[in-house]
Enzyme design. Structure first.
Site, PDB file in Angstrom:
ATOM      1  CB  CYS A  43      -0.926  -0.039   1.214  1.00  0.00           C
ATOM      2  SG  CYS A  43      -1.957   1.402   1.362  1.00  0.00           S
ATOM      3  CB  CYS A  48      -3.297   2.750  -1.427  1.00  0.00           C
ATOM      4  SG  CYS A  48      -3.382   1.096  -0.751  1.00  0.00           S
ATOM      5  CE  LYS A  51      -4.881   3.938  -6.256  1.00  0.00           C
ATOM      6  NZ  LYS A  51      -5.568   2.667  -6.189  1.00  0.00           N
ATOM      7  CE1 TYR A 178      -7.310  -1.110  -6.978  1.00  0.00           C
ATOM      8  CE2 TYR A 178      -7.981  -3.401  -6.947  1.00  0.00           C
ATOM      9  CZ  TYR A 178      -7.235  -2.372  -6.422  1.00  0.00           C
ATOM     10  OH  TYR A 178      -6.417  -2.597  -5.348  1.00  0.00           O
ATOM     11  CD  GLU A 182      -7.076   2.400  -9.083  1.00  0.00           C
ATOM     12  OE1 GLU A 182      -7.912   2.699  -8.226  1.00  0.00           O
ATOM     13  OE2 GLU A 182      -6.004   1.827  -8.788  1.00  0.00           O
ATOM     14  CG  HIS A 437     -28.296  23.658  -3.433  1.00  0.00           C
ATOM     15  ND1 HIS A 437     -28.442  22.833  -4.521  1.00  0.00           N
ATOM     16  CD2 HIS A 437     -28.396  24.940  -3.874  1.00  0.00           C
ATOM     17  CE1 HIS A 437     -28.647  23.597  -5.603  1.00  0.00           C
ATOM     18  NE2 HIS A 437     -28.614  24.868  -5.229  1.00  0.00           N
ATOM     19  CD  GLU A 442     -28.049  19.539  -4.157  1.00  0.00           C
ATOM     20  OE1 GLU A 442     -28.987  19.877  -3.421  1.00  0.00           O
ATOM     21  OE2 GLU A 442     -27.402  20.352  -4.843  1.00  0.00           O
TER      22      GLU A 442
HETATM   23  C1  LIG Z   1      -1.134  -0.834  -7.637  1.00  0.00           C
HETATM   24  C2  LIG Z   1      -1.975  -1.117  -6.416  1.00  0.00           C
HETATM   25  C3  LIG Z   1      -2.896  -0.191  -5.986  1.00  0.00           C
HETATM   26  C4  LIG Z   1      -3.666  -0.434  -4.860  1.00  0.00           C
HETATM   27  N1  LIG Z   1      -4.560   0.507  -4.473  1.00  0.00           N
HETATM   28  C5  LIG Z   1      -5.321   0.306  -3.381  1.00  0.00           C
HETATM   29  C6  LIG Z   1      -6.248   1.294  -2.951  1.00  0.00           C
HETATM   30  O1  LIG Z   1      -6.404   2.344  -3.569  1.00  0.00           O
HETATM   31  N2  LIG Z   1      -6.974   1.042  -1.839  1.00  0.00           N
HETATM   32  C7  LIG Z   1      -6.826  -0.101  -1.120  1.00  0.00           C
HETATM   33  O2  LIG Z   1      -7.497  -0.265  -0.102  1.00  0.00           O
HETATM   34  N3  LIG Z   1      -5.968  -1.067  -1.502  1.00  0.00           N
HETATM   35  C8  LIG Z   1      -5.208  -0.884  -2.619  1.00  0.00           C
HETATM   36  N4  LIG Z   1      -4.308  -1.841  -3.000  1.00  0.00           N
HETATM   37  C9  LIG Z   1      -4.253  -3.110  -2.251  1.00  0.00           C
HETATM   38  C10 LIG Z   1      -3.453  -2.981  -0.951  1.00  0.00           C
HETATM   39  O3  LIG Z   1      -2.181  -2.460  -1.247  1.00  0.00           O
HETATM   40  C11 LIG Z   1      -3.327  -4.347  -0.301  1.00  0.00           C
HETATM   41  O4  LIG Z   1      -4.618  -4.894  -0.125  1.00  0.00           O
HETATM   42  C12 LIG Z   1      -2.654  -4.277   1.067  1.00  0.00           C
HETATM   43  O5  LIG Z   1      -1.365  -3.726   0.969  1.00  0.00           O
HETATM   44  C13 LIG Z   1      -2.566  -5.692   1.671  1.00  0.00           C
HETATM   45  O6  LIG Z   1      -1.884  -5.667   2.869  1.00  0.00           O
HETATM   46  P1  LIG Z   1      -1.143  -6.960   3.423  1.00  0.00           P
HETATM   47  O7  LIG Z   1      -0.743  -6.630   4.820  1.00  0.00           O
HETATM   48  O8  LIG Z   1      -1.928  -8.171   3.172  1.00  0.00           O
HETATM   49  O9  LIG Z   1       0.162  -7.119   2.515  1.00  0.00           O
HETATM   50  P2  LIG Z   1       1.261  -6.100   1.987  1.00  0.00           P
HETATM   51  O10 LIG Z   1       0.897  -4.700   2.249  1.00  0.00           O
HETATM   52  O11 LIG Z   1       1.539  -6.507   0.597  1.00  0.00           O
HETATM   53  O12 LIG Z   1       2.520  -6.417   2.898  1.00  0.00           O
HETATM   54  C14 LIG Z   1       3.220  -7.616   2.832  1.00  0.00           C
HETATM   55  C15 LIG Z   1       4.664  -7.364   3.276  1.00  0.00           C
HETATM   56  O13 LIG Z   1       5.296  -8.616   3.538  1.00  0.00           O
HETATM   57  C16 LIG Z   1       6.645  -8.553   3.089  1.00  0.00           C
HETATM   58  N5  LIG Z   1       7.083  -9.928   2.911  1.00  0.00           N
HETATM   59  C17 LIG Z   1       6.608 -10.846   2.015  1.00  0.00           C
HETATM   60  N6  LIG Z   1       7.197 -12.031   2.206  1.00  0.00           N
HETATM   61  C18 LIG Z   1       8.082 -11.871   3.243  1.00  0.00           C
HETATM   62  C19 LIG Z   1       8.983 -12.757   3.916  1.00  0.00           C
HETATM   63  N7  LIG Z   1       9.074 -14.029   3.584  1.00  0.00           N
HETATM   64  N8  LIG Z   1       9.741 -12.241   4.915  1.00  0.00           N
HETATM   65  C20 LIG Z   1       9.653 -10.931   5.275  1.00  0.00           C
HETATM   66  N9  LIG Z   1       8.789 -10.070   4.686  1.00  0.00           N
HETATM   67  C21 LIG Z   1       8.021 -10.538   3.685  1.00  0.00           C
HETATM   68  C22 LIG Z   1       6.527  -7.723   1.810  1.00  0.00           C
HETATM   69  O14 LIG Z   1       7.791  -7.165   1.464  1.00  0.00           O
HETATM   70  C23 LIG Z   1       5.497  -6.676   2.202  1.00  0.00           C
HETATM   71  O15 LIG Z   1       6.096  -5.523   2.762  1.00  0.00           O
HETATM   72  C24 LIG Z   1      -3.501  -1.638  -4.133  1.00  0.00           C
HETATM   73  C25 LIG Z   1      -2.568  -2.578  -4.553  1.00  0.00           C
HETATM   74  C26 LIG Z   1      -1.809  -2.338  -5.676  1.00  0.00           C
HETATM   75  C27 LIG Z   1      -0.805  -3.355  -6.119  1.00  0.00           C
END
Ligand SMILES: Cc1cc2nc3c(=O)[nH]c(=O)nc-3n(C[C@H](O)[C@H](O)[C@H](O)COP(=O)(O)OP(=O)(O)OC[C@H]3O[C@@H](n4cnc5c(N)ncnc54)[C@H](O)[C@@H]3O)c2cc1C
Length: 453
Positions: A43, A48, A51, A178, A182, A437, A442
């Site tokens: 994110c 997010c 983006k 999406y 975007e 308004h 609205e």
């Molecule tokens: C281009 C794009 C736009 C988006 N826009 C939106 C939006 O506008 N609104 C919205 O709500 N959501 C949006 N999302 C989705 C949102 O980013 C994800 O739903 C959210 O980040 C999920 O969180 P998470 O904690 O599951 O994983 P993540 O945020 O992906 O975090 C996972 C972390 O784990 C780490 N990791 C992975 N494997 C290991 C390992 N073995 N050891 C140590 N670290 C590890 C990774 O490096 C990462 O930092 C978007 C996603 C993308 C790709």
């Protein structure tokens, strides 16, 4: 009782992992988190946040145009500098990474920089060190996936597109989700000649059909070249760019191709197969209401599980998970209905609840109220952009079961409406609400005549 190094070991400092780590630590639990790339996860770094910053940048394009009718003259055509946007974005994300680090530190969570692997039901390995924990939380998120075709190695994915060395004057997006929509709007707004290629009949599958069609028309009006029911056959490097051949025989020459073709759980090399942790048919980790996998000491949340891939969902799951495992009372199950979302295409989409099609399938009779109008701003701007607003009502209960908007700041508008839809308010409640308004919003409380039954 076994003596573990930590009560909770979190793998991944993304949206869900950081929230779970901090909230668990606040209950007095001993918590560590491993992160191998960037604090804040997808994110903050490649999702997010960047983006939305790029979407703001792209909106200036229309703003410059629109300003003329309001009396502004811009003596020279505005110039866009990609490097300024990209580098300012990089600085802002560094600032956010720092904030995440300080939040973890302030909460007393131990941060370990490195890739973690699960080596036993209660043990992980990071940087060659074995660490034990009563519970292990897999919060590793997802990773972009690109299909293989001739030249697919010449594409970039959504992790890479933010940091391109130079601005692609001719840009092509492959995909119909999406993220694809975007980025097509963003690069079009920034001034690229933009194409979107999608193999299906229409993008944004799962969204309300009228919203999808309206968005298609508005994006086309803004100049995005939409190609449906075709795919990329091959990409070849040619003098000055990339030659993309489509399955319908068409050829396009562009500077960059973004493959926005989906994301897969980031499970490779994590060691979960060896422990027999069960996956769902779509490859996501299967969890119960308490976010436990088939191995109860291994928990999971966020994008790696099968729920909606959204940051606020990962955050809500983290809060629930901590209440289940470190709190003093069992929370009610997390409600996945009526989660509002926005798509930051231009114009934006905001949506909550059921589409018209879903409501027809679920209820005996529904009423649809809709308004398709030219926003007041565009009376003087001269822009032909239109706005769509729509309410879907269950006829028997009069409950508003879906609200949809395509238009300026649709996400901002729908966030408020989402509270009403979640609170199961009726169309009569909407009608009894006095509007603000003059706003576009609205319309949501003044739509009186039924468009369709
Ligand atoms: C281009 C794009 C736009 C988006 N826009 C939106 C939006 O506008 N609104 C919205 O709500 N959501 C949006 N999302 C989705 C949102 O980013 C994800 O739903 C959210 O980040 C999920 O969180 P998470 O904690 O599951 O994983 P993540 O945020 O992906 O975090 C996972 C972390 O784990 C780490 N990791 C992975 N494997 C290991 C390992 N073995 N050891 C140590 N670290 C590890 C990774 O490096 C990462 O930092 C978007 C996603 C993308 C790709």
């Amino acid at each position: 009782m076994a003596n573990y190094d930590y009560d909770l070991f979190v793998i991944g400092a993304g949206s869900g992992g950081v929230r779970a780590a901090r909230t668990a630590a606040a209950t007095g639990a001993r918590v560590a988190v491993a992160e191998d790339r960037y604090l804040g996860g997808t994110c903050v770094n490649v999702g997010c946040v960047p983006k939305k910053l790029y979407s703001y940048a792209a909106h200036f394009h229309d703003a410059f145009e629109d300003s003329r009718g309001f009396g502004w003259t811009i003596p020279e055509a505005p110039q866009f500098d990609w490097a300024t946007l990209r580098d300012n974005k990089i600085e802002e994300i560094k600032r956010l990474n720092g904030i995440y680090g300080r939040l973890l530190d302030g909460a007393g969570v131990k941060l370990i920089n490195g890739r973690a692997k699960v080596v036993d039901t209660n043990a992980v390995e990071v940087n060659g060190e074995r660490i034990t924990a009563e519970k292990i939380l897999v919060a590793v998120g997802g990773w972009p996936w690109t299909p293989e075709f001739e030249g697919s190695e010449l594409t970039v994915n959504s992790n890479q597109v933010f940091d391109l060395d130079s601005f692609p004057r001719r840009f092509l997006v492959l995909g119909g989700g999406y993220i694809a929509v975007e980025f097509a709007s963003i690069f079009n707004g920034l001034g690229a000649d933009t194409h979107l290629i999608y193999r299906g009949e229409l993008f944004l599958r799962g969204f309300d059909q009228e919203v999808r069609e309206f968005t298609r028309d508005e994006m086309a009006k803004k100049g995005v070249n939409l190609h449906f029911e075709t795919n990329i056959e091959r990409i070849r490097r040619v003098e000055g760019g990339l030659e993309v051949t489509l399955t319908n025989g068409e050829r396009l020459e562009v500077d960059a191709v973004l493959a926005a073709t989906g994301r897969r759980p980031h499970l490779e090399g994590l060691g979960l197969e060896a422990l027999g942790v069960q996956l769902d048919t779509d490859g996501t980790l299967k969890v119960n209401e308490r976010f436990e996998s088939s191995v109860p000491s291994i928990l999971a949340l966020g994008d790696v599980t099968g729920g909606p891939e959204l940051t606020p969902v990962a955050l809500a799951e983290a809060m629930h998970l901590v209440q289940h495992h470190f709190g003093d009372k069992t929370p009610p199950p997390l409600d996945y209905e009526n989660i509002a979302t926005a798509v930051f295409c231009h114009p934006n989409i905001g949506t909550v609840g059921l589409s018209e099609e879903e409501a027809r399938a679920r209820f005996d009779a529904i009423r649809v109220y809709s308004a398709d109008f030219r926003p007041m701003k565009h009376t003087l701007s001269g822009s032909d952009e239109r706005c769509l607003m729509k309410l879907v009502v269950d006829d028997a209960s009069d409950r508003v079961v879906g609200a949809h908007m395509v238009g300026d700041e649709a996400g901002e508008t729908i966030q408020g409406i989402a509270i009403a839809v979640r609170a199961r308010l009726t169309k009569a409640d909407f009608d009894a609400t006095v509007g603000i308004h003059p706003t576009a919003a609205e319309e949501f409380v003044t739509m009186r005549s039924v468009t369709r039954r």
